[in-house]
Design a protein around this motif. Structure first.
Motif, mmCIF file in Angstrom:
data_model
loop_
_atom_site.group_PDB
_atom_site.id
_atom_site.type_symbol
_atom_site.label_atom_id
_atom_site.label_comp_id
_atom_site.label_asym_id
_atom_site.label_seq_id
_atom_site.Cartn_x
_atom_site.Cartn_y
_atom_site.Cartn_z
ATOM 1 N N LEU A 243 0.816 -1.219 0.000
ATOM 2 C CA LEU A 243 0.000 0.000 0.000
ATOM 3 C C LEU A 243 0.846 1.263 0.000
ATOM 4 O O LEU A 243 0.451 2.279 -0.549
ATOM 5 N N PHE B 179 2.151 1.661 -6.324
ATOM 6 C CA PHE B 179 0.731 1.742 -6.021
ATOM 7 C C PHE B 179 0.273 3.197 -5.966
ATOM 8 O O PHE B 179 -0.763 3.550 -6.541
ATOM 9 N N ALA B 180 1.078 4.018 -5.293
ATOM 10 C CA ALA B 180 0.693 5.420 -5.165
ATOM 11 C C ALA B 180 0.661 6.097 -6.531
ATOM 12 O O ALA B 180 -0.210 6.939 -6.807
ATOM 13 N N VAL C 55 -2.495 5.105 -8.197
ATOM 14 C CA VAL C 55 -3.630 5.830 -7.587
ATOM 15 C C VAL C 55 -3.689 7.250 -8.123
ATOM 16 O O VAL C 55 -4.764 7.764 -8.475
ATOM 17 N N SER D 67 1.033 7.937 -0.711
ATOM 18 C CA SER D 67 1.394 6.639 -0.123
ATOM 19 C C SER D 67 1.344 6.701 1.403
ATOM 20 O O SER D 67 1.016 5.704 2.045
ATOM 21 N N LEU E 183 -2.425 6.305 2.774
ATOM 22 C CA LEU E 183 -3.167 5.046 2.648
ATOM 23 C C LEU E 183 -2.786 4.094 3.752
ATOM 24 O O LEU E 183 -1.627 3.912 4.095
ATOM 25 N N ILE F 276 -9.709 -0.183 2.947
ATOM 26 C CA ILE F 276 -8.615 0.751 2.684
ATOM 27 C C ILE F 276 -9.029 2.121 3.209
ATOM 28 O O ILE F 276 -10.080 2.645 2.847
ATOM 29 N N ALA G 56 -8.227 6.197 3.577
ATOM 30 C CA ALA G 56 -7.458 7.319 3.052
ATOM 31 C C ALA G 56 -7.637 8.502 4.008
ATOM 32 O O ALA G 56 -8.759 8.953 4.231
ATOM 33 N N ILE H 149 -9.121 9.787 -3.272
ATOM 34 C CA ILE H 149 -8.021 8.829 -3.111
ATOM 35 C C ILE H 149 -8.584 7.445 -2.794
ATOM 36 O O ILE H 149 -8.135 6.427 -3.341
ATOM 37 N N ALA I 123 -8.055 4.292 -5.101
ATOM 38 C CA ALA I 123 -7.388 3.085 -4.585
ATOM 39 C C ALA I 123 -8.221 1.858 -4.869
ATOM 40 O O ALA I 123 -7.713 0.804 -5.284
ATOM 41 N N CYS J 290 -7.140 -1.282 -7.250
ATOM 42 C CA CYS J 290 -7.189 -2.670 -6.785
ATOM 43 C C CYS J 290 -7.927 -3.541 -7.781
ATOM 44 O O CYS J 290 -7.455 -4.614 -8.171
#
Lengths: 262, 185
Positions: free
Chosen positions: A86, A91-92, A95, A122, A125, A136, A138, A149, A153, A157
């Motif tokens: 995460l 990942f960020a 996103v 990042s 999250l 998740i 935010a 966000i 996210a 996913c």
């Protein structure tokens, strides 16, 4: 020593206490002001999205592998929640790109805050899980940003979880039609309305208050220390005790500095 | 003969001796106040008198100083029954002062006493404002000649060590340390 003499000592050395406490109060005020001015430190907005992680169901999958699939899904969800995924840069970045797309589509609007900062995303999250259901969170300085966000996210996913999570090492990406199902995510609850919660630095004001109290205690201790180290004579009792001589008289302070004779 | 002395030098230390002398004179006793703090004389300023002859000159005079000379050096002050022996002018160097004190002081004071006994019908009191104890030996020398010595302590300025050392020095000089006086500067 009785209480009144303590009070007299403190009054005489009040400048030490005032100095120490003053310096600390200034520092604390500055710190609090910085926190107050930075959005998202004392109070922040939180939005959550719930997704189910698991193996992609295929038309020809049979129930006999149900319990294996269940334990695998939970293991994957655990990997996602407690692992470094995460907060990873990849990942960020995804996103952020998703937010970009959403903004262009008009699905998100409003003050999104510093959403282009990958590092900020990042660190915003975090996740928890119950079996294979992953929530998740935010945490963001603006309401619209938090929701955007969380939404992004969830979408990342759904679209890309297979590139992050897997139960075997594959050379080629899996597809839904292979015999071994890939990892997938399904949004169970879309990004929630942003709620105002305590921010990451919410316990700092309390710490600053404790710091001021500590400064007061240290100031008082310093005052008594200086008093102890100061060996000047201040009262007739001290002289009688020190020199064993009777005090024959006390000449008061002469009024004013005028030396007119007497 | 009473000596008032402080452990260390203070700006207003002569106040103590002046106050005691004035109190004694107002009580009716014939009092003579001697400013023996030759390094920092203050009493002539306090009382507003100036005299060409003072303790310094009496010490410097040749051997045959007479009671008359001592008596002549006394100045009258605004307070009746109080006379002042100033420190004098053209003060000698510190080493010289020490020597003079140790050799000639007792004869000067004896002359003064004799003159007073001749002049006054009743008993009179000599109060000496001495130099600080810890800065030299003059105070100890004076203390041997005085019948009683009082230590003047300035509250807020004198430290315990200073007071104790002054007491020790006076006791080593076999002074009759009778008590202390608090000076609230």
């Amino acid at each position: 020593m009785e209480l009144r003499s303590y009070g007299k000592i403190l009054w005489r050395r009040a400048w030490i206490i005032a100095f120490v406490v003053g310096v600390v109060v200034l520092y604390a005020a500055y710190q609090y002001y910085t926190l107050y001015k930075t959005p998202g430190e004392l109070k922040a907005y939180q939005s959550t999205v719930i997704a189910r992680l698991g193996l992609q169901a295929t038309p020809n999958s049979s129930d006999q592998y149900y319990s294996d699939y269940q334990s695998t899904s939970e293991a994957l969800a655990d990997e996602f929640v407690t692992g470094p995924l995460l907060s990873s840069k990849e990942f960020a970045t995804q996103v952020q790109q998703q937010i970009q797309i959403d903004t262009q589509n008009g699905e998100v609007h409003g003050d999104l805050g510093p959403w282009q900062d990958i590092a900020a995303i990042s660190s915003a999250l975090s996740a928890t899980r119950t079996h294979a259901l992953v929530t998740i969170n935010a945490l963001w300085s603006t309401a619209a940003g938090a929701q955007a966000i969380a939404r992004a996210a969830g979408e990342v996913c759904v679209a890309h979880i297979g590139s992050y999570l897997d139960y075997e090492v594959r050379q080629v990406p899996a597809s839904a039609s292979s015999s071994h199902p890939p990892v997938s995510a399904q949004i169970v609850s879309a990004a929630s309305d942003p709620a105002l919660v305590a921010g990451p630095a919410a316990n700092k004001p309390l710490l600053l208050l404790v710091l001021i109290l500590l400064a007061l205690v240290i100031g008082v201790a310093l005052a008594f220390l200086i008093e102890y180290l100061d060996d000047r004579i201040r009262s007739r009792d001290e002289i009688i005790q020190l020199l064993q001589l009777p005090v024959y008289g006390e000449i008061p302070r002469s009024p004013g500095k005028a030396r007119s004779g007497r | 003969m009473i000596l008032l002395t402080t452990p260390m030098p203070y700006p207003d230390q002569a106040l103590a001796a002046a106050n005691v002398a004035i109190a004694s004179a107002q009580n009716g006793t014939s009092t003579v106040l001697i400013d023996a703090n030759l390094r920092a004389p203050q009493l002539h300023l306090s009382f507003g008198v100036s005299a060409p002859t003072g303790l310094n000159e009496l010490l410097l005079t040749q051997q045959n100083a007479t009671p008359q000379a001592s008596g002549a050096a006394l100045c009258a002050t605004d307070v009746p029954d109080l006379r002042l022996l100033c420190a004098g002018e053209k003060l000698a160097a510190p080493r010289e002062l020490q020597r003079l004190f140790s050799t000639r002081l007792s004869s000067v004071l004896t002359n003064l006493r004799t003159w007073l006994q001749e002049q006054e019908q009743q008993a009179s009191l000599i109060i000496i404002n001495g130099p600080p104890v810890l800065t030299g030996v003059e105070a100890s020398l004076l203390a041997t000649l005085a019948s009683q010595t009082f230590l003047v302590i300035a509250t807020g300025r004198t430290t315990r060590t200073q007071a104790q050392r002054a007491q020790e020095q006076l006791q080593q000089a076999h002074a009759q340390l009778a008590g202390s006086i608090l000076l609230n500067i």
